[in-house]
Write an enzyme that holds these catalytic residues in place. Structure first.
Site, short mmCIF file in Angstrom:
data_model
loop_
_atom_site.label_atom_id
_atom_site.label_comp_id
_atom_site.label_asym_id
_atom_site.label_seq_id
_atom_site.Cartn_x
_atom_site.Cartn_y
_atom_site.Cartn_z
N HIS A 268 26.64 -69.55 -71.63
CA HIS A 268 25.93 -70.70 -72.35
C HIS A 268 27.20 -71.92 -72.02
O HIS A 268 27.44 -71.97 -70.74
CB HIS A 268 25.88 -70.50 -73.65
N HIS A 309 19.21 -70.21 -64.87
CA HIS A 309 19.08 -70.77 -66.28
C HIS A 309 17.88 -70.25 -66.83
O HIS A 309 16.94 -69.76 -65.98
CB HIS A 309 18.81 -72.21 -66.20
N ASP A 366 26.26 -77.16 -65.57
CA ASP A 366 27.69 -76.93 -65.87
C ASP A 366 28.22 -76.71 -64.38
O ASP A 366 29.40 -76.52 -64.11
CB ASP A 366 27.95 -75.79 -66.63
N1 ACO Z 1 24.60 -64.74 -60.26
C1 ACO Z 1 24.05 -63.72 -59.84
N2 ACO Z 1 22.91 -63.11 -60.12
C2 ACO Z 1 22.30 -63.51 -61.18
C3 ACO Z 1 23.01 -65.23 -61.84
C4 ACO Z 1 24.24 -65.40 -61.38
N3 ACO Z 1 24.76 -66.54 -61.90
N4 ACO Z 1 22.03 -65.34 -62.85
C5 ACO Z 1 21.17 -64.35 -62.76
N5 ACO Z 1 21.35 -63.45 -61.79
C6 ACO Z 1 20.24 -62.54 -61.64
C7 ACO Z 1 20.62 -61.24 -62.57
O1 ACO Z 1 21.44 -60.33 -62.42
C8 ACO Z 1 19.07 -60.80 -62.82
O2 ACO Z 1 18.78 -60.04 -61.35
P1 ACO Z 1 17.66 -58.62 -61.34
O3 ACO Z 1 16.60 -59.22 -61.73
O4 ACO Z 1 18.07 -58.21 -59.94
O5 ACO Z 1 18.20 -57.91 -62.39
C9 ACO Z 1 18.02 -62.11 -62.34
O6 ACO Z 1 19.11 -62.94 -61.79
C10 ACO Z 1 17.65 -62.48 -63.95
O7 ACO Z 1 18.90 -62.88 -64.71
P2 ACO Z 1 18.89 -62.76 -66.18
O8 ACO Z 1 20.20 -62.49 -66.55
O9 ACO Z 1 17.90 -62.02 -66.69
O10 ACO Z 1 18.51 -64.09 -66.34
P3 ACO Z 1 18.67 -64.72 -67.91
O11 ACO Z 1 17.71 -65.85 -68.00
O12 ACO Z 1 18.62 -63.80 -68.97
O13 ACO Z 1 20.04 -65.56 -67.90
C11 ACO Z 1 21.62 -66.95 -67.43
C12 ACO Z 1 20.30 -67.02 -67.52
C13 ACO Z 1 22.55 -66.49 -68.79
C14 ACO Z 1 22.05 -68.52 -67.50
C15 ACO Z 1 22.14 -66.38 -66.05
O14 ACO Z 1 21.66 -66.96 -65.07
C16 ACO Z 1 23.82 -66.58 -66.05
O15 ACO Z 1 24.58 -65.63 -66.65
N6 ACO Z 1 24.22 -67.51 -65.13
C17 ACO Z 1 25.66 -67.70 -65.17
C18 ACO Z 1 26.45 -68.31 -66.40
C19 ACO Z 1 25.99 -69.84 -66.58
O16 ACO Z 1 25.80 -70.69 -65.37
N7 ACO Z 1 25.59 -70.18 -67.55
C20 ACO Z 1 25.10 -71.73 -67.84
C21 ACO Z 1 23.66 -71.64 -68.46
S1 ACO Z 1 23.54 -73.48 -68.59
C22 ACO Z 1 23.83 -73.60 -70.08
O17 ACO Z 1 23.85 -72.87 -70.87
C23 ACO Z 1 24.24 -74.79 -70.53
#
Ligand code: ACO
Length: 430
Positions: A268, A309, A366
């Site tokens: 987050h 996201h 971010d």
């Molecule tokens: N890098 C690599 N792979 C990723 C990333 C990433 N940053 N984000 C998602 N994925 C992949 C997952 O491994 C998953 O792959 P799969 O379908 O093969 O299993 C797919 O994309 C979907 O990801 P989820 O984790 O299910 O997506 P979710 O909606 O639950 O998570 C989140 C969203 C937490 C933002 C995620 O994309 C992440 O961890 N990003 C990095 C952290 C980040 O930048 N957070 C800030 C968000 S903005 C905010 O809160 C202000």
């Protein structure tokens, strides 16, 4: 809004059925109201991560993740970023309408005259080790505001709720700056009423006794814009936390402190700190390819921080604005940050990679904000604190909306129990 349509759900297993109304908002998809489902059919619903679940009705912020749209009280974020300022945006989030001149100056006056911390609160800082994370100090300090303002606060009184909102928005920069100054061993600064909100914060952060501080208007403008972009984002993890805690009747300081701890996580708000640490680790555009490879490897827990996201599956409109601003701010401040080259290469590599394209993983708010904070001289550990200052106006707007909504209930999700079946305590165990 109309709630006329019905979904008929028939459960063949137990021959029970439920007529579930469709609830429509002003914008966005209709929702199936499942409030009577358990009573009608004996079933709960299961939605880990709440990907398909609306937890509340809200009139504050609207997101269309597929179209990359973000509205505060109906106003597009792009227009607010161009024409508004953070305090005006906070007023909008709290009150539903933009203020007229008189309303704005009255709000600004109230905020300006609630910026001081209680002197006893300053003593709390001494209890922390000097290298404590500022988010830990912030969460603890905001929770402790309850101890200063709890007894005379009635959460059912609109005037008391408004006062709590003003106190929180006003004091957050003072507490945040104190977190920073304590960590570097500088004397704490009192807020200066002759400065505007963001300038006052920068003054409390960076003024030292040995020389006068020349505030850079580019820095103040950039920070104000970042605060607007971070001010609210409907039912994200930290706002939902504030609402869940608020639903118990907890005071606003305890509720917002809970939101701060939820924001801290790297999935987050903690992502802005994690992005900069990751860009530093990658170190050079030459290492970007390896980083992208690692991010795609399912046997590696490495993720590209600042990408992806839960809601935005096209682009994050805030990231678009920040990307443009990042170049401008770095140019205007004369900062030549090699990490910007790493960030640009990473963005380019990810945007043309099938893994990221198929999963609709775009740079989020971010990805670039940390580079701007860094250019403004804000240390990495303070990045999420900056986010918390801005998000306070959104959190408190949601807390107020929740208390203004008739019939609000305590938040209490169900579960699917997967533990041991009922069993007898073994004889002879003791
Ligand atoms: N890098 C690599 N792979 C990723 C990333 C990433 N940053 N984000 C998602 N994925 C992949 C997952 O491994 C998953 O792959 P799969 O379908 O093969 O299993 C797919 O994309 C979907 O990801 P989820 O984790 O299910 O997506 P979710 O909606 O639950 O998570 C989140 C969203 C937490 C933002 C995620 O994309 C992440 O961890 N990003 C990095 C952290 C980040 O930048 N957070 C800030 C968000 S903005 C905010 O809160 C202000």
């Amino acid at each position: 809004m109309s709630d006329a349509k019905i979904v008929n759900l028939v459960d063949e297993s137990n021959k029970r059925s439920s007529q579930l109304p469709l609830v429509s908002g002003t914008l966005g998809p209709d929702c199936i109201d499942i409030a009577t489902l358990y009573k009608d059919t004996g079933h709960f619903t299961y939605d880990p991560g709440y990907g398909s679940t609306a937890s509340t009705k809200s009139a504050i912020t609207y997101i269309d993740g597929d179209a990359g749209i973000l509205l505060y009280r109906g106003y597009p974020i792009e227009q607010l970023a161009e024409k508004s300022n953070f305090l005006e945006t906070s007023y909008l989030l709290l009150n539903g309408e933009l203020p007229n001149k008189q309303q704005f100056s009255s709000f600004e006056h109230d905020i300006t005259h609630h910026t001081m911390m209680h002197e006893s609160l300053k003593d709390f800082f001494k209890g922390f080790h000097h290298d404590a994370h500022p988010m830990a100090i912030l969460a603890a300090s905001v929770a402790s505001l309850s101890a200063f303002y709890h007894d005379d606060l009635n959460v059912d009184d609109p005037a008391d709720r408004k006062l709590a909102a003003v106190r929180l928005i006003a004091k957050m920069p003072t507490i945040a700056a104190a977190c920073f100054r304590y960590s570097v061993g500088w004397p704490l600064r009192y807020p200066r009423n002759n400065l505007e909100y963001v300038e006052r914060f920068l003054h409390m952060m960076f003024e030292v006794p040995s020389e006068p501080l020349e505030l850079n208007p580019v820095a103040a403008k950039a920070l104000d814009l970042l605060f607007i972009l971070h001010a609210d984002h409907e039912q994200n993890a930290s706002t939902s936390t504030v609402r869940l805690v608020g639903s118990t009747g907890a005071n606003p300081y305890a509720s917002i402190a809970a939101g701060i701890t939820a924001l801290w996580g790297p999935a987050h708000g903690g992502a802005n700190e994690a992005v900069l640490k990751q860009l530093n680790e990658i170190g050079s555009p030459d290492n970007v390819e390896t980083a992208v490879k690692r991010a795609k490897d399912k046997n590696d827990s490495f993720r590209l921080m600042g990408f992806g996201h839960r809601v935005y599956k096209n682009f994050d409109p805030r990231a678009k604005i920040i990307r443009e601003m990042c170049h401008k701010v770095l140019n205007e401040l004369g900062v030549n940050d090699p990490l910007l080259d790493v960030a640009l290469k990473l963005e380019e590599a990810a945007l043309k990679d099938d893994y990221f394209v198929e999963r609709k993983l775009y740079p989020n708010v971010d990805f670039y904000s940390g580079l701007i904070y860094k250019a403004l001289g804000i240390p990495t550990e303070m990045f999420t604190v900056m986010f918390a200052i801005a998000r306070t106006s959104g959190w408190i707007a949601h807390w107020i909306e929740q208390h203004e909504t008739p019939g609000s209930r305590i938040g209490r999700p169900r579960q699917i129990y997967i533990g041991a079946d009922t069993r007898d305590y073994p004889s002879g165990k003791r």
